[in-house]
Motif scaffolding. Structure first.
Motif, PDB file in Angstrom:
ATOM      1  N   ARG A 232      41.091  45.650  56.410  1.00  0.00           N
ATOM      2  CA  ARG A 232      40.787  44.579  55.477  1.00  0.00           C
ATOM      3  C   ARG A 232      41.932  43.565  55.379  1.00  0.00           C
ATOM      4  NH1 ARG A 232      38.056  48.757  51.052  1.00  0.00           N
ATOM      5  NH2 ARG A 232      36.068  48.945  52.159  1.00  0.00           N
ATOM      6  N   LEU A 233      43.151  44.066  55.337  1.00  0.00           N
ATOM      7  CA  LEU A 233      44.288  43.161  55.227  1.00  0.00           C
ATOM      8  C   LEU A 233      44.525  42.378  56.514  1.00  0.00           C
ATOM      9  CD1 LEU A 233      46.779  45.384  53.190  1.00  0.00           C
ATOM     10  CD2 LEU A 233      45.379  43.479  52.360  1.00  0.00           C
ATOM     11  N   GLU A 234      44.326  43.013  57.660  1.00  0.00           N
ATOM     12  CA  GLU A 234      44.476  42.309  58.937  1.00  0.00           C
ATOM     13  C   GLU A 234      43.461  41.172  59.033  1.00  0.00           C
ATOM     14  OE1 GLU A 234      46.655  42.446  61.221  1.00  0.00           O
ATOM     15  OE2 GLU A 234      47.702  44.351  60.968  1.00  0.00           O
ATOM     16  N   LYS A 235      42.231  41.438  58.590  1.00  0.00           N
ATOM     17  CA  LYS A 235      41.217  40.382  58.636  1.00  0.00           C
ATOM     18  C   LYS A 235      41.574  39.262  57.675  1.00  0.00           C
ATOM     19  CE  LYS A 235      36.336  39.234  58.198  1.00  0.00           C
ATOM     20  NZ  LYS A 235      34.955  39.689  57.947  1.00  0.00           N
ATOM     21  N   ALA A 236      42.083  39.615  56.490  1.00  0.00           N
ATOM     22  CA  ALA A 236      42.464  38.598  55.520  1.00  0.00           C
ATOM     23  C   ALA A 236      43.547  37.689  56.090  1.00  0.00           C
ATOM     24  CB  ALA A 236      42.962  39.261  54.229  1.00  0.00           C
ATOM     25  N   LYS A 237      44.516  38.282  56.754  1.00  0.00           N
ATOM     26  CA  LYS A 237      45.617  37.500  57.341  1.00  0.00           C
ATOM     27  C   LYS A 237      45.080  36.529  58.401  1.00  0.00           C
ATOM     28  CE  LYS A 237      50.226  38.159  59.364  1.00  0.00           C
ATOM     29  NZ  LYS A 237      50.084  37.519  60.668  1.00  0.00           N
ATOM     30  N   SER A 248      42.697  33.412  47.074  1.00  0.00           N
ATOM     31  CA  SER A 248      41.566  33.398  46.146  1.00  0.00           C
ATOM     32  C   SER A 248      40.236  33.119  46.829  1.00  0.00           C
ATOM     33  CB  SER A 248      41.793  32.356  45.046  1.00  0.00           C
ATOM     34  OG  SER A 248      41.956  31.065  45.611  1.00  0.00           O
ATOM     35  N   GLU A 249      40.301  32.619  48.063  1.00  0.00           N
ATOM     36  CA  GLU A 249      39.084  32.281  48.797  1.00  0.00           C
ATOM     37  C   GLU A 249      38.665  33.370  49.785  1.00  0.00           C
ATOM     38  OE1 GLU A 249      38.958  27.811  49.840  1.00  0.00           O
ATOM     39  OE2 GLU A 249      41.102  28.235  49.627  1.00  0.00           O
ATOM     40  N   VAL A 250      39.504  34.396  49.950  1.00  0.00           N
ATOM     41  CA  VAL A 250      39.177  35.422  50.949  1.00  0.00           C
ATOM     42  C   VAL A 250      39.132  36.846  50.408  1.00  0.00           C
ATOM     43  CG1 VAL A 250      40.143  34.046  52.830  1.00  0.00           C
ATOM     44  CG2 VAL A 250      41.580  35.735  51.694  1.00  0.00           C
ATOM     45  N   TYR A 251      39.754  37.104  49.245  1.00  0.00           N
ATOM     46  CA  TYR A 251      39.884  38.501  48.827  1.00  0.00           C
ATOM     47  C   TYR A 251      38.539  39.187  48.595  1.00  0.00           C
ATOM     48  CZ  TYR A 251      39.043  37.544  43.818  1.00  0.00           C
ATOM     49  OH  TYR A 251      38.487  37.212  42.610  1.00  0.00           O
ATOM     50  N   LEU A 252      37.554  38.450  48.066  1.00  0.00           N
ATOM     51  CA  LEU A 252      36.234  39.042  47.865  1.00  0.00           C
ATOM     52  C   LEU A 252      35.538  39.309  49.198  1.00  0.00           C
ATOM     53  CD1 LEU A 252      34.908  36.902  44.863  1.00  0.00           C
ATOM     54  CD2 LEU A 252      35.563  39.309  44.806  1.00  0.00           C
ATOM     55  N   GLU A 253      35.754  38.431  50.146  1.00  0.00           N
ATOM     56  CA  GLU A 253      35.092  38.547  51.452  1.00  0.00           C
ATOM     57  C   GLU A 253      35.507  39.800  52.198  1.00  0.00           C
ATOM     58  OE1 GLU A 253      34.794  35.960  55.623  1.00  0.00           O
ATOM     59  OE2 GLU A 253      35.429  34.975  53.755  1.00  0.00           O
ATOM     60  N   GLY A 255      36.460  42.700  50.739  1.00  0.00           N
ATOM     61  CA  GLY A 255      36.185  43.929  50.011  1.00  0.00           C
ATOM     62  C   GLY A 255      37.019  44.211  48.786  1.00  0.00           C
ATOM     63  N   TYR A 256      37.845  43.262  48.348  1.00  0.00           N
ATOM     64  CA  TYR A 256      38.636  43.447  47.130  1.00  0.00           C
ATOM     65  C   TYR A 256      37.915  42.828  45.941  1.00  0.00           C
ATOM     66  CZ  TYR A 256      42.937  45.338  49.149  1.00  0.00           C
ATOM     67  OH  TYR A 256      43.863  46.156  49.750  1.00  0.00           O
ATOM     68  N   ASN A 257      37.988  43.504  44.801  1.00  0.00           N
ATOM     69  CA  ASN A 257      37.403  42.975  43.574  1.00  0.00           C
ATOM     70  C   ASN A 257      38.432  42.268  42.702  1.00  0.00           C
ATOM     71  OD1 ASN A 257      34.738  43.884  43.996  1.00  0.00           O
ATOM     72  ND2 ASN A 257      35.290  45.943  43.313  1.00  0.00           N
ATOM     73  N   ASN A 258      39.720  42.469  43.014  1.00  0.00           N
ATOM     74  CA  ASN A 258      40.783  41.963  42.164  1.00  0.00           C
ATOM     75  C   ASN A 258      41.816  41.221  43.001  1.00  0.00           C
ATOM     76  OD1 ASN A 258      43.606  42.374  40.831  1.00  0.00           O
ATOM     77  ND2 ASN A 258      42.148  42.720  39.161  1.00  0.00           N
ATOM     78  N   LEU A 259      42.083  39.967  42.662  1.00  0.00           N
ATOM     79  CA  LEU A 259      43.028  39.140  43.418  1.00  0.00           C
ATOM     80  C   LEU A 259      44.442  39.684  43.338  1.00  0.00           C
ATOM     81  CD1 LEU A 259      43.764  36.641  45.062  1.00  0.00           C
ATOM     82  CD2 LEU A 259      43.786  35.314  42.926  1.00  0.00           C
ATOM     83  N   SER A 260      44.837  40.160  42.172  1.00  0.00           N
ATOM     84  CA  SER A 260      46.198  40.683  41.996  1.00  0.00           C
ATOM     85  C   SER A 260      46.432  41.910  42.868  1.00  0.00           C
ATOM     86  CB  SER A 260      46.435  41.030  40.521  1.00  0.00           C
ATOM     87  OG  SER A 260      47.723  41.583  40.349  1.00  0.00           O
ATOM     88  N   ASN A 261      45.453  42.818  42.888  1.00  0.00           N
ATOM     89  CA  ASN A 261      45.580  44.015  43.731  1.00  0.00           C
ATOM     90  C   ASN A 261      45.662  43.642  45.207  1.00  0.00           C
ATOM     91  OD1 ASN A 261      45.453  45.615  41.469  1.00  0.00           O
ATOM     92  ND2 ASN A 261      43.303  46.159  41.720  1.00  0.00           N
ATOM     93  N   PHE A 262      44.858  42.655  45.598  1.00  0.00           N
ATOM     94  CA  PHE A 262      44.893  42.189  46.986  1.00  0.00           C
ATOM     95  C   PHE A 262      46.264  41.623  47.341  1.00  0.00           C
ATOM     96  CE2 PHE A 262      44.606  38.299  49.615  1.00  0.00           C
ATOM     97  CZ  PHE A 262      44.391  38.906  50.846  1.00  0.00           C
ATOM     98  N   SER A 263      46.813  40.787  46.469  1.00  0.00           N
ATOM     99  CA  SER A 263      48.106  40.153  46.739  1.00  0.00           C
ATOM    100  C   SER A 263      49.212  41.189  46.862  1.00  0.00           C
ATOM    101  CB  SER A 263      48.445  39.155  45.630  1.00  0.00           C
ATOM    102  OG  SER A 263      47.488  38.112  45.584  1.00  0.00           O
ATOM    103  N   THR A 264      49.167  42.206  46.003  1.00  0.00           N
ATOM    104  CA  THR A 264      50.177  43.266  46.055  1.00  0.00           C
ATOM    105  C   THR A 264      50.074  44.058  47.356  1.00  0.00           C
ATOM    106  OG1 THR A 264      50.190  43.494  43.647  1.00  0.00           O
ATOM    107  CG2 THR A 264      51.023  45.355  44.927  1.00  0.00           C
TER     108      THR A 264
END
Length: 280
Positions: A232-237, A248-253, A255-264
């Motif tokens: 998931r993180l590799e795809k986000a990058k 904020s435009e990719v974290y939901l795509e 599989g993350y429900n929370n932007l803060s958790n994704f950023s961390t």
């Protein structure tokens, strides 16, 4: 989360489950999510609310302007309220035996290859609305006590949908009596970027969590949690670099429900925050 065996939980007083039955499902609690072992094929005629269903192969959401025919098997089933603050649908269950009897009585042929989807979306129209009203007018008790009557209603809706959707619906009906085999890897890879938890993906694979983890490590040479996180993180990058978009435009795509958790998680893996990546 416990597994609901459906339609068993709707008919606890009956020792031998019927081959065909109708049930009114209502609720007023928002966002009810269940692990469901659907033992029979099922029409869900929505009238108020929305339904979201995750299968091993895919997922789908329908609203009150649609109905859905789903195949038996494991799924994650979520009911969602709408502005009326309630949820209501009429469920119509039927076994493979009942379907085979119908196909024997009303042979249908299809020039299309049998569909592999675990669901068929039905757009509600005047006939569908009248059909639902007729079931309500008859009443569930009378339908349960008169198997011949409920089978007539079953034939009625199948004949109508066969005429409305033609080969598309006919091929789907034929697929309901054919064995479907999704490989373990197929199911996992279809849900990499969903927001499902590891135990929910295990359920869709018809496995206990411990068995799933063991099979997963043999197949992917990594634990499911770490592998899914990395994917998931590799795809986000890649998305952020190629599209030049913000976290904020990719974290939901992915599989993350929370932007803060994704950023961390992103910073822990790559050493820089998503914001810093966007600035480079």
């Amino acid at each position: 989360m416990l597994v609901d065996n459906i339609p068993d939980i709707f008919i606890p007083e009956i020792e031998n489950s019927p081959e065909i039955l109708v049930h009114d499902f209502r609720m007023t609690t928002d966002n009810v999510k269940s692990k469901v072992n659907l033992r029979m094929h099922m029409f869900s005629f929505l009238q108020i609310g929305k339904k979201e269903v995750h299968f091993a192969e895919t997922s789908v959401r329908v609203d009150k302007n649609q109905s859905i025919l789903t195949t038996k098997g494991n799924c994650l089933w979520t009911e969602l309220l709408d502005t009326e603050n309630s949820y209501y649908c009429k469920l119509f269950f039927f076994s493979e035996k009942v379907l085979k009897d119908f196909l024997k009585k009303h042979p249908i042929s299809s020039k299309e290859r049998a569909q592999e989807n675990p669901f068929f979306i039905i757009e509600n129209d005047n006939f569908i609305s009248a059909f639902i009203d007729s079931l309500s007018a008859i009443g569930n008790n009378q339908l349960h006590q008169n198997e011949s009557l409920i089978k007539v209603k079953f034939e009625e809706i199948l004949l109508y949908l066969s005429g409305k959707y033609g080969n598309q619906f006919s091929s789907f009906l034929q697929s309901l009596i054919q064995e479907k085999n999704s490989t373990f890897r197929d199911v996992v890879e279809r849900h990499v970027y969903s927001n499902l938890k590891v135990e929910e993906i295990a359920f869709l694979c018809n496995m206990s969590l411990s068995t799933f983890k063991r099979h997963f490590k043999e197949e992917f040479q990594a634990s499911p949690g770490k592998w899914l996180l990395d994917q998931r993180l590799e795809k986000a990058k890649i998305l952020m670099e190629q599209r030049d978009v913000k976290a904020s435009e990719v974290y939901l795509e992915i599989g993350y429900n929370n932007l803060s958790n994704f950023s961390t998680a992103f910073k822990n893996k790559f050493g820089i925050s998503p914001k810093e990546l966007s600035c480079n």
